[in-house]
Design an enzyme around this catalytic site. Structure first.
Site, mmCIF file in Angstrom:
data_model
loop_
_atom_site.group_PDB
_atom_site.id
_atom_site.type_symbol
_atom_site.label_atom_id
_atom_site.label_comp_id
_atom_site.label_asym_id
_atom_site.label_seq_id
_atom_site.Cartn_x
_atom_site.Cartn_y
_atom_site.Cartn_z
ATOM 1 N N GLN A 56 0.840 -1.197 0.000
ATOM 2 C CA GLN A 56 0.000 0.000 0.000
ATOM 3 C C GLN A 56 0.871 1.241 0.000
ATOM 4 O OE1 GLN A 56 -2.207 2.508 -0.242
ATOM 5 N NE2 GLN A 56 -3.785 1.567 1.019
ATOM 6 N N SER A 72 -19.194 7.640 12.515
ATOM 7 C CA SER A 72 -20.242 7.379 11.531
ATOM 8 C C SER A 72 -20.520 5.881 11.414
ATOM 9 C CB SER A 72 -19.832 7.943 10.170
ATOM 10 O OG SER A 72 -20.766 7.598 9.173
ATOM 11 N N GLY A 77 -22.983 1.798 10.400
ATOM 12 C CA GLY A 77 -22.340 0.602 9.899
ATOM 13 C C GLY A 77 -21.507 0.904 8.660
ATOM 14 N N GLU A 100 -8.529 0.457 3.049
ATOM 15 C CA GLU A 100 -7.826 0.397 4.333
ATOM 16 C C GLU A 100 -8.353 1.442 5.316
ATOM 17 O OE1 GLU A 100 -3.346 0.851 6.279
ATOM 18 O OE2 GLU A 100 -3.562 0.302 4.158
ATOM 19 N N ARG A 101 -8.725 2.614 4.816
ATOM 20 C CA ARG A 101 -9.225 3.661 5.712
ATOM 21 C C ARG A 101 -10.505 3.196 6.412
ATOM 22 N NH1 ARG A 101 -12.637 8.122 4.822
ATOM 23 N NH2 ARG A 101 -12.292 9.841 6.274
ATOM 24 N N ARG A 102 -11.402 2.553 5.652
ATOM 25 C CA ARG A 102 -12.635 2.034 6.264
ATOM 26 C C ARG A 102 -12.324 0.948 7.283
ATOM 27 N NH1 ARG A 102 -15.185 0.284 1.138
ATOM 28 N NH2 ARG A 102 -13.438 1.419 0.215
ATOM 29 N N ARG A 137 -8.082 9.551 -5.734
ATOM 30 C CA ARG A 137 -8.747 10.200 -4.608
ATOM 31 C C ARG A 137 -7.872 11.247 -3.939
ATOM 32 N NH1 ARG A 137 -11.439 4.791 -1.770
ATOM 33 N NH2 ARG A 137 -12.799 4.261 -3.507
#
Length: 303
Positions: A56, A72, A77, A100-102, A137
């Site tokens: 990554q 959030s 969920g 990965e952020r999620r 992004r």
């Protein structure tokens, strides 16, 4: 599913959206390869069985933003599944392809599992998707982006032209970004941490001692134009200190500097914004006709 969708997809340069488009619906028929379905499974996977992708390119994650996302996720969920592949070195575990952020936020939120799409892909596609996702992004800092491009070129023999096509950037942007790797690690840290823009770093490369000039630029808040001027003086036998007494850099607010950094990163060229009583100027510096041609193409592109 159409005949086109059933045909073997191009493995490289498709981008994350194309890959996700093949498996965006839970329970959808998986894409095929060589006439056989490629492995695609959508389910809830134990968070502790998932590992980050060692290839990554993104290393920095904003802690405040992660905490906001975690809050959030606690209430709503995880609405979009992450993309993983079976870990080739650890049976029963998974590596993150995208999301990965999620995953990090889900762990912060205390979730025990996360929806995931499981996909078998090779090492090149894993690295390329990670780069494309983050570049599209704008999640990578300039140094991470440069290191990711270098990894694709060294490990998989990619050219600057093929990289430009894959990530949707110009070849000039790829070349300018890769130039940042000429800096020593101590100098790269200023760009990696957002203390200086890529434009500052590239301007400093023209000095006999780029590291000293970059450190000074960070300490004194020099503009890209100031760094270029000091680099020029140093090349001509002067000192990088000489410009401070002659022409102190006018102060710019944080928003202006951030906009300069964004435009510099997007264009791959040094951008200088100057405000005045009767308006202002936007200056884009180029070094050759190829760079000028690239700017003109961007400005005249059809919307």
């Amino acid at each position: 599913m159409s005949d086109e969708a059933k045909s073997k997809p191009s493995r490289l340069g498709r981008g994350l959206s194309a890959l996700m488009g093949e498996i965006d619906a839970v329970g959808a028929v998986p894409a095929t390869e060589g006439g056989k379905p490629r492995a695609t499974v959508s389910n809830e996977i134990d968070i502790e069985l998932i590992r980050r992708n060692p290839a990554q390119p993104r290393r920095s994650f904003d802690e405040a933003a992660l905490n906001e996302l975690a809050d959030s996720l606690k209430s709503k969920g995880v609405l979009q599944a992450i993309l993983v592949r079976p870990d080739p070195k650890d049976s029963g575990k998974y590596q993150i392809i995208a999301g990965e952020r999620r995953w990090r936020a889900a762990k912060l939120a205390g979730l025990k599992s996360i929806p995931a799409l499981v996909r078998d892909i090779d090492e090149l596609e894993l690295l390329e998707i990670g780069i494309i996702e983050n570049v599209q992004r704008a999640d990578l800092n300039p140094i991470e982006e440069a290191e990711a491009y270098e990894a694709l070129m060294k490990r998989f023999g990619r050219t600057q032209d093929s990289l430009a096509s894959s990530v949707g950037k110009s070849r000039v942007h790829i070349a300018n970004t890769l130039r940042l790797l000429q800096l020593p690690e101590s100098a790269r840290a200023f760009v990696r941490e957002g203390k200086l823009s890529a434009g500052h770093a590239r301007a400093a490369l023209g000095a006999p001692d780029p590291e000293a000039l970059i450190r000074m630029a960070a300490e004194k808040g020099l503009s890209v134009r100031d760094v270029e001027a000091r680099a020029k003086d140093a090349r001509e036998g002067g000192s990088i200190e000489t410009k401070s007494a002659k022409s102190p850099a006018p102060e710019k607010d944080v928003d202006t500097e951030a906009l300069e950094a964004d435009l510099t990163r997007t264009l791959g060229l040094a951008v200088d914004i100057r405000h005045g009583k009767d308006g202002g100027e936007l200056r884009i510096r180029y070094r050759d006709l190829e760079q000028l041609d690239d700017v003109c193409r961007r400005l005249t592109a059809k919307r």
